[in-house]
Design a protein around this motif. Structure first.
Motif, PDB file in Angstrom:
ATOM      1  N   ASP A 132     -11.535  -4.383  12.202  1.00  0.00           N
ATOM      2  CA  ASP A 132     -10.451  -5.355  12.419  1.00  0.00           C
ATOM      3  C   ASP A 132      -9.336  -5.145  11.404  1.00  0.00           C
ATOM      4  O   ASP A 132      -9.521  -4.481  10.384  1.00  0.00           O
ATOM      5  CB  ASP A 132     -10.993  -6.790  12.342  1.00  0.00           C
ATOM      6  CG  ASP A 132     -11.595  -7.083  10.995  1.00  0.00           C
ATOM      7  OD1 ASP A 132     -10.835  -7.403  10.055  1.00  0.00           O
ATOM      8  OD2 ASP A 132     -12.827  -6.951  10.864  1.00  0.00           O
ATOM      9  N   ALA A 133      -8.181  -5.728  11.709  1.00  0.00           N
ATOM     10  CA  ALA A 133      -6.973  -5.506  10.911  1.00  0.00           C
ATOM     11  C   ALA A 133      -7.133  -6.003   9.472  1.00  0.00           C
ATOM     12  O   ALA A 133      -6.638  -5.376   8.529  1.00  0.00           O
ATOM     13  CB  ALA A 133      -5.778  -6.201  11.572  1.00  0.00           C
ATOM     14  N   LYS A 134      -7.830  -7.116   9.314  1.00  0.00           N
ATOM     15  CA  LYS A 134      -7.995  -7.693   7.973  1.00  0.00           C
ATOM     16  C   LYS A 134      -8.726  -6.704   7.053  1.00  0.00           C
ATOM     17  O   LYS A 134      -8.296  -6.454   5.926  1.00  0.00           O
ATOM     18  CB  LYS A 134      -8.793  -9.003   8.084  1.00  0.00           C
ATOM     19  CG  LYS A 134      -8.935  -9.763   6.769  1.00  0.00           C
ATOM     20  CD  LYS A 134      -9.874 -10.968   6.921  1.00  0.00           C
ATOM     21  CE  LYS A 134     -10.936 -10.970   5.842  1.00  0.00           C
ATOM     22  NZ  LYS A 134     -12.084 -11.827   6.163  1.00  0.00           N
ATOM     23  N   HIS A 135      -9.812  -6.165   7.560  1.00  0.00           N
ATOM     24  CA  HIS A 135     -10.582  -5.255   6.721  1.00  0.00           C
ATOM     25  C   HIS A 135      -9.899  -3.899   6.545  1.00  0.00           C
ATOM     26  O   HIS A 135     -10.053  -3.246   5.523  1.00  0.00           O
ATOM     27  CB  HIS A 135     -12.012  -5.105   7.278  1.00  0.00           C
ATOM     28  CG  HIS A 135     -12.840  -6.329   7.056  1.00  0.00           C
ATOM     29  ND1 HIS A 135     -13.036  -7.281   8.043  1.00  0.00           N
ATOM     30  CD2 HIS A 135     -13.462  -6.792   5.937  1.00  0.00           C
ATOM     31  CE1 HIS A 135     -13.776  -8.263   7.545  1.00  0.00           C
ATOM     32  NE2 HIS A 135     -14.045  -7.990   6.266  1.00  0.00           N
ATOM     33  N   LEU A 136      -9.132  -3.509   7.557  1.00  0.00           N
ATOM     34  CA  LEU A 136      -8.347  -2.286   7.399  1.00  0.00           C
ATOM     35  C   LEU A 136      -7.362  -2.449   6.242  1.00  0.00           C
ATOM     36  O   LEU A 136      -7.190  -1.544   5.421  1.00  0.00           O
ATOM     37  CB  LEU A 136      -7.599  -1.973   8.706  1.00  0.00           C
ATOM     38  CG  LEU A 136      -6.802  -0.669   8.707  1.00  0.00           C
ATOM     39  CD1 LEU A 136      -7.709   0.544   8.547  1.00  0.00           C
ATOM     40  CD2 LEU A 136      -5.983  -0.521   9.994  1.00  0.00           C
ATOM     41  N   GLU A 137      -6.756  -3.629   6.171  1.00  0.00           N
ATOM     42  CA  GLU A 137      -5.792  -3.905   5.098  1.00  0.00           C
ATOM     43  C   GLU A 137      -6.477  -3.869   3.728  1.00  0.00           C
ATOM     44  O   GLU A 137      -5.926  -3.312   2.767  1.00  0.00           O
ATOM     45  CB  GLU A 137      -5.144  -5.288   5.345  1.00  0.00           C
ATOM     46  CG  GLU A 137      -3.934  -5.580   4.471  1.00  0.00           C
ATOM     47  CD  GLU A 137      -2.842  -4.517   4.530  1.00  0.00           C
ATOM     48  OE1 GLU A 137      -2.633  -3.914   5.607  1.00  0.00           O
ATOM     49  OE2 GLU A 137      -2.224  -4.244   3.470  1.00  0.00           O
ATOM     50  N   ILE A 138      -7.665  -4.424   3.647  1.00  0.00           N
ATOM     51  CA  ILE A 138      -8.423  -4.396   2.387  1.00  0.00           C
ATOM     52  C   ILE A 138      -8.668  -2.944   1.952  1.00  0.00           C
ATOM     53  O   ILE A 138      -8.486  -2.578   0.790  1.00  0.00           O
ATOM     54  CB  ILE A 138      -9.773  -5.150   2.550  1.00  0.00           C
ATOM     55  CG1 ILE A 138      -9.506  -6.656   2.699  1.00  0.00           C
ATOM     56  CG2 ILE A 138     -10.708  -4.890   1.369  1.00  0.00           C
ATOM     57  CD1 ILE A 138     -10.738  -7.488   3.054  1.00  0.00           C
ATOM     58  N   LYS A 140      -6.929  -0.336   2.848  1.00  0.00           N
ATOM     59  CA  LYS A 140      -5.650   0.300   2.492  1.00  0.00           C
ATOM     60  C   LYS A 140      -5.251  -0.026   1.055  1.00  0.00           C
ATOM     61  O   LYS A 140      -4.821   0.851   0.300  1.00  0.00           O
ATOM     62  CB  LYS A 140      -4.531  -0.196   3.431  1.00  0.00           C
ATOM     63  CG  LYS A 140      -4.441   0.547   4.747  1.00  0.00           C
ATOM     64  CD  LYS A 140      -3.175   0.102   5.477  1.00  0.00           C
ATOM     65  CE  LYS A 140      -3.175   0.600   6.908  1.00  0.00           C
ATOM     66  NZ  LYS A 140      -2.079  -0.014   7.692  1.00  0.00           N
ATOM     67  N   VAL A 141      -5.381  -1.285   0.686  1.00  0.00           N
ATOM     68  CA  VAL A 141      -5.009  -1.704  -0.667  1.00  0.00           C
ATOM     69  C   VAL A 141      -5.858  -0.945  -1.696  1.00  0.00           C
ATOM     70  O   VAL A 141      -5.346  -0.420  -2.686  1.00  0.00           O
ATOM     71  CB  VAL A 141      -5.177  -3.236  -0.831  1.00  0.00           C
ATOM     72  CG1 VAL A 141      -5.030  -3.648  -2.290  1.00  0.00           C
ATOM     73  CG2 VAL A 141      -4.163  -3.967   0.048  1.00  0.00           C
ATOM     74  N   ARG A 144      -4.950   2.878  -1.776  1.00  0.00           N
ATOM     75  CA  ARG A 144      -3.670   3.180  -2.444  1.00  0.00           C
ATOM     76  C   ARG A 144      -3.784   3.102  -3.968  1.00  0.00           C
ATOM     77  O   ARG A 144      -2.924   3.612  -4.683  1.00  0.00           O
ATOM     78  CB  ARG A 144      -2.583   2.226  -1.937  1.00  0.00           C
ATOM     79  CG  ARG A 144      -2.125   2.585  -0.537  1.00  0.00           C
ATOM     80  CD  ARG A 144      -0.931   1.732  -0.074  1.00  0.00           C
ATOM     81  NE  ARG A 144      -0.683   1.987   1.340  1.00  0.00           N
ATOM     82  CZ  ARG A 144      -0.545   1.047   2.261  1.00  0.00           C
ATOM     83  NH1 ARG A 144      -0.639  -0.241   1.925  1.00  0.00           N
ATOM     84  NH2 ARG A 144      -0.316   1.371   3.518  1.00  0.00           N
ATOM     85  N   GLU A 152      -4.218   5.798   8.214  1.00  0.00           N
ATOM     86  CA  GLU A 152      -5.038   5.018   9.137  1.00  0.00           C
ATOM     87  C   GLU A 152      -5.340   5.962  10.298  1.00  0.00           C
ATOM     88  O   GLU A 152      -4.425   6.568  10.861  1.00  0.00           O
ATOM     89  CB  GLU A 152      -4.216   3.815   9.611  1.00  0.00           C
ATOM     90  CG  GLU A 152      -4.955   2.909  10.535  1.00  0.00           C
ATOM     91  CD  GLU A 152      -4.028   1.816  11.075  1.00  0.00           C
ATOM     92  OE1 GLU A 152      -2.991   1.521  10.433  1.00  0.00           O
ATOM     93  OE2 GLU A 152      -4.329   1.289  12.156  1.00  0.00           O
TER      94      GLU A 152
END
Lengths: 254, 254
Positions: A132-138, A140-141, A144, A152
């Protein structure tokens, strides 16, 4: 972020160091071999664990960095966990995790790791996927923090990348090794060929390999090719490789 | 030292620059194409020549740097010359020169050259051979002005070295190219794989390639190998190369 690392191989070792350096907390390192778990755990100030039932249930992220065919088994022991579970494999589908876990992802570093050699993680492409998008964002952070090259990428492209990497890295290294085999058989030292290898890799950092191909095959220099095949008469395996790759070069450049 | 350079290709171009920088005088550059002769001659302040009968007869050194099958023809035009005549080929026997010329030698730089890419000549191994000790010494003195790595080497070893170089450089570059072919077919950019290629070459600068082999074949990971072969079903040529090299890796590491 509290991280549990499951695995103690080359990828796990380098990833642990990079995460620790970036200020993340590695709470546990699991390995079925307690010696290996301790070896890595000590480096990153974590608890070594050799029993999957003793895994900390309250971490934010679980990174499974084991052989591909062991991922499912390790993941199976994390079924009751709420945190995000990722693997670091180029070839394994995210479904191996997401079919049995709440929150799953992939954190694939496209690099070749040897324990003895320090790598600059900042330039290593990290290919991320999550359910899901939320965990993808985690992811990514986090990615980086340790690399400038964060991608992605769905499973199909990741698998293609891994396949390309086998050609560009694993097969390439084996060709270095075959070259050394030829040199050793003739009392020549590998050292003499190292500058050539360095330059060959250096050239394609600023150009595409198809633009800088050199050698007898691309010149269709059949006389040299014949001489080389004769020299390899006692090494039929190398002769076959020579023929296969020379034909492929000719085909690509005709 | 007055030098005549016969040839205007990649090797001739880089060698001319290195010699010029080291303070040597390039008096003429020959090429059957006057445009090419001029292009290189201008860079090193020499006279361009496109006719073998106009070669300066009084130079100290004549460097034949042309395709292997053209060496004999070019050498044939230098029969009346007293100076030392060398070729720069990895595969051609010194006899091609010494059978028809008074003073012959070989000046083989073990490197891959592309006109667009500057190389550091100082680290390039130079493999030298001559028909007598006096001329060998002349070549050594010259070689040491442009490189730190000067080797005296007979024809047999030089040919072996050239064969090893085909594996370590030409075939390797082609594998980069095949990796790119796989990437392009899946809308992935070659840039993503460049750090991996750089690291693969970097690793063997401090270790031997057989010690740092990674990938599915060395792990005998048959499941991944099968997946990769399936992915290559539409590219039978790449499938064959994958199979041949994977078998060879397994054989080397069993």
């Amino acid at each position: 972020m509290k991280i549990v690392l499951l695995g103690s191989g080359n990828v796990a070792t380098h990833l642990a160091s990079a995460l620790k350096t970036a200020g993340e907390e590695i709470v546990q390192v699991f390995s079925p071999s307690l010696i290996n778990a301790k070896l890595l755990a000590e480096k990153v100030n974590a608890e070594p664990v050799d029993d999957l039932s003793k895994i900390n249930k309250l971490a934010d992220l679980y990174i499974i960095s084991v052989k591909d065919d062991a991922i499912a088994k390790v993941a199976g022991s994390l079924k009751t966990i709420d945190g995000l579970v990722v693997h670091t494999s180029g070839t394994t589908d995210i479904n191996v995790l997401s079919s049995i876990l709440k929150n799953a992802g992939v954190f694939y570093p496209l690099q070749t790791f040897s324990k003895s050699k320090v790598v600059n993680f900042a330039v290593i492409p990290l290919c991320l996927e999550a359910t899901d998008a939320k965990h993808l964002e985690i992811l990514k952070v986090l990615a980086r923090k340790i690399s400038h090259k964060v991608y992605e990428m769905g499973g199909e492209k990741r698998k293609v990348l891994h396949l390309a990497a086998v050609f560009a890295c694993n097969f390439t290294n084996h060709l270095y090794s075959l070259a050394n085999q030829i040199l050793i058989a003739n009392d020549l030292d590998f050292d003499i060929i190292r500058p050539l290898i360095a330059e060959t890799a250096d050239k394609i950092l600023i150009d595409l390999p198809e633009n800088v191909q050199t050698g007898p095959a691309v010149r269709s220099d059949e006389s040299t090719i014949e001489k080389h095949l004769t020299m390899l008469a006692d090494l039929p395996e190398l002769q076959e490789i020579y023929q296969t790759l020379s034909s492929s070069i000719k085909l690509s450049h005709k």
